[in-house]
Design an enzyme around this catalytic site. Structure first.
Site, PDB file in Angstrom:
ATOM      1  N   GLU A   5       0.828  -1.209   0.000  1.00  0.00           N
ATOM      2  CA  GLU A   5       0.000   0.000   0.000  1.00  0.00           C
ATOM      3  C   GLU A   5       0.864   1.262   0.000  1.00  0.00           C
ATOM      4  O   GLU A   5       0.570   2.224  -0.708  1.00  0.00           O
ATOM      5  CB  GLU A   5      -0.926   0.012   1.219  1.00  0.00           C
ATOM      6  CG  GLU A   5      -2.098  -0.940   1.115  1.00  0.00           C
ATOM      7  CD  GLU A   5      -3.001  -0.609  -0.061  1.00  0.00           C
ATOM      8  OE1 GLU A   5      -3.128   0.576  -0.416  1.00  0.00           O
ATOM      9  OE2 GLU A   5      -3.583  -1.548  -0.640  1.00  0.00           O
ATOM     10  N   TYR A  88      -6.823   6.568   3.622  1.00  0.00           N
ATOM     11  CA  TYR A  88      -7.025   5.441   2.711  1.00  0.00           C
ATOM     12  C   TYR A  88      -6.225   4.215   3.154  1.00  0.00           C
ATOM     13  O   TYR A  88      -6.758   3.111   3.223  1.00  0.00           O
ATOM     14  CB  TYR A  88      -6.640   5.819   1.278  1.00  0.00           C
ATOM     15  CG  TYR A  88      -6.365   4.583   0.448  1.00  0.00           C
ATOM     16  CD1 TYR A  88      -7.403   3.727   0.091  1.00  0.00           C
ATOM     17  CD2 TYR A  88      -5.063   4.230   0.083  1.00  0.00           C
ATOM     18  CE1 TYR A  88      -7.167   2.562  -0.621  1.00  0.00           C
ATOM     19  CE2 TYR A  88      -4.817   3.074  -0.627  1.00  0.00           C
ATOM     20  CZ  TYR A  88      -5.870   2.240  -0.984  1.00  0.00           C
ATOM     21  OH  TYR A  88      -5.630   1.086  -1.672  1.00  0.00           O
ATOM     22  N   ASP A 106      -9.736   4.919  -2.320  1.00  0.00           N
ATOM     23  CA  ASP A 106      -8.701   5.500  -3.160  1.00  0.00           C
ATOM     24  C   ASP A 106      -9.366   6.221  -4.330  1.00  0.00           C
ATOM     25  O   ASP A 106     -10.593   6.363  -4.390  1.00  0.00           O
ATOM     26  CB  ASP A 106      -7.707   4.431  -3.627  1.00  0.00           C
ATOM     27  CG  ASP A 106      -8.341   3.415  -4.574  1.00  0.00           C
ATOM     28  OD1 ASP A 106      -9.576   3.458  -4.785  1.00  0.00           O
ATOM     29  OD2 ASP A 106      -7.597   2.572  -5.107  1.00  0.00           O
ATOM     30  N   CYS A 158     -14.763   0.669 -14.440  1.00  0.00           N
ATOM     31  CA  CYS A 158     -15.223   2.054 -14.257  1.00  0.00           C
ATOM     32  C   CYS A 158     -14.024   2.997 -14.361  1.00  0.00           C
ATOM     33  O   CYS A 158     -13.687   3.727 -13.431  1.00  0.00           O
ATOM     34  CB  CYS A 158     -15.918   2.185 -12.909  1.00  0.00           C
ATOM     35  SG  CYS A 158     -16.904   3.685 -12.725  1.00  0.00           S
ATOM     36  N   CYS A 165     -19.309   0.421 -19.156  1.00  0.00           N
ATOM     37  CA  CYS A 165     -20.550   0.268 -18.390  1.00  0.00           C
ATOM     38  C   CYS A 165     -21.295  -1.017 -18.727  1.00  0.00           C
ATOM     39  O   CYS A 165     -21.954  -1.613 -17.859  1.00  0.00           O
ATOM     40  CB  CYS A 165     -21.469   1.469 -18.627  1.00  0.00           C
ATOM     41  SG  CYS A 165     -20.776   3.036 -18.028  1.00  0.00           S
ATOM     42  N   CYS A 168     -20.364  -3.694 -16.341  1.00  0.00           N
ATOM     43  CA  CYS A 168     -20.356  -3.367 -14.909  1.00  0.00           C
ATOM     44  C   CYS A 168     -21.478  -4.077 -14.170  1.00  0.00           C
ATOM     45  O   CYS A 168     -22.655  -3.982 -14.558  1.00  0.00           O
ATOM     46  CB  CYS A 168     -20.484  -1.856 -14.720  1.00  0.00           C
ATOM     47  SG  CYS A 168     -20.422  -1.364 -12.973  1.00  0.00           S
ATOM     48  N   CYS A 174     -26.677   2.225 -11.165  1.00  0.00           N
ATOM     49  CA  CYS A 174     -25.765   3.373 -11.299  1.00  0.00           C
ATOM     50  C   CYS A 174     -26.519   4.558 -11.890  1.00  0.00           C
ATOM     51  O   CYS A 174     -27.004   4.507 -13.021  1.00  0.00           O
ATOM     52  CB  CYS A 174     -24.583   2.996 -12.181  1.00  0.00           C
ATOM     53  SG  CYS A 174     -23.432   4.374 -12.467  1.00  0.00           S
TER      54      CYS A 174
END
Length: 312
Positions: A5, A88, A106, A158, A165, A168, A174
């Site tokens: 990270e 985060y 994030d 995304c 899309c 997704c 959405c």
């Protein structure tokens, strides 16, 4: 988890992967990392950039050993109290490593959530709303799997431009996809122009061919790294005479042709290089052993330029 990270902050996976492997091979756990010097960490980090991460990584390892007996806490608040761990990273570590029900937010996650709820503002202005929305989405169980899935959704489906899309799994709920405006969300902020700064680097050699180097202060840009001595970096170019007034040694300084250019996050830097011969107090290194020092990319450029110009 923690190491990846920190390394992945503002750096891509392909760039980080070999560094991660080298760190883990050399220091397999936080106890081993805490036991070494900062210089050793910086030397292995060189080339990865954003060197404050390396300093915080080392400080965090020592804090985990000193405060928590060598084991990371699982509470996001306690994680945030450690050096280099922000909102985060604390959420990601708590969720993924300990399955705590907390959001890991994030840039990818912010974008997904902004589209899911059709939040039109630029991300910077919308962050508080997006955090609240994201926190409400975290399920009671498998928070770590959810965090990673949401990050991957933003990274692969995304995406910032031309979101896919049709693939997704959240398309049916959405708001941006329903309105046909996914590609326009979030609104893009204008990036400010990066100013230019200028400096002069001093390539000083002595009788045995060694070159003078020095360590930068612990705090600040490139903190703790090894550098070729230079003037301060300022908004206007340096005249040769005024630069020589603050040179690290009295010598017959001569300018080398060309300059070294390097981009930092908030400014562009242009360094002229002058060369001289003499003695000075400080750290000296043979040119072919400069790689043994924690030399940032900028200073590697300076060294290559000086060696090439002097050999021409």
């Amino acid at each position: 988890m923690w190491l990846s990270e920190i390394m992945l902050q503002q750096t891509t996976v392909p760039t980080v992967a070999p560094y991660f492997d080298r760190f883990v091979a050399r220091w397999p756990d936080v106890l081993a990392l805490a036991a070494v010097s900062l210089d050793e960490v910086l030397q292995l980090w060189q080339g990865l950039g954003y060197y404050a991460r390396a300093r915080n990584l080392h400080a965090c390892a020592r804090a985990v050993v000193e405060r928590h007996g060598g084991r990371f806490p699982d509470d996001p608040a306690e994680l945030r109290a450690l050096p280099g761990i922000g909102l985060y990273s604390a959420g990601a570590i708590a969720a993924i490593a300990f399955d705590r029900r907390t959001a890991a937010i994030d840039g990818n996650v912010e974008r997904v959530v902004a589209r899911l709820y059709a939040v039109h503002e630029p991300l910077r202005e919308a962050k508080p709303r997006l955090r609240a929305f994201a926190a409400a989405l975290v399920p009671e169980e498998r928070a770590g799997d959810f965090a990673q899935a949401l990050m991957d959704l933003g990274a692969t489906v995304c995406t910032p431009r031309r979101p896919r899309c049709v693939l997704c799994p959240w398309r049916v709920c959405c708001a941006a996809a329903a309105a046909g405006i996914a590609d326009a969300i979030p609104a893009r902020s204008e990036k400010p122009d990066r100013p230019s700064r200028y400096g002069v680097a001093f390539w000083l050699t002595r009788g045995d061919g060694a070159v003078l180097v020095r360590r930068r202060p612990e705090k600040g840009l490139l903190g703790g790294m090894t550098e070729i001595p230079s003037t301060p970096w300022r908004s206007r170019p340096w005249a040769l005479g005024e630069a020589i007034e603050i040179a690290p040694a009295a010598a017959e300084w001569a300018p080398l042709p060309g300059t070294v250019r390097h981009g930092f996050t908030h400014f562009r830097l242009e360094l002229a290089i002058v060369t001289g011969y003499g003695e000075a107090d400080g750290l000296w290194s043979q040119v072919d052993r400069l790689g043994e020092h924690a030399l940032p990319t900028l200073m590697k450029k300076v060294a290559r330029h000086a060696v090439s110009a002097l050999a021409a």
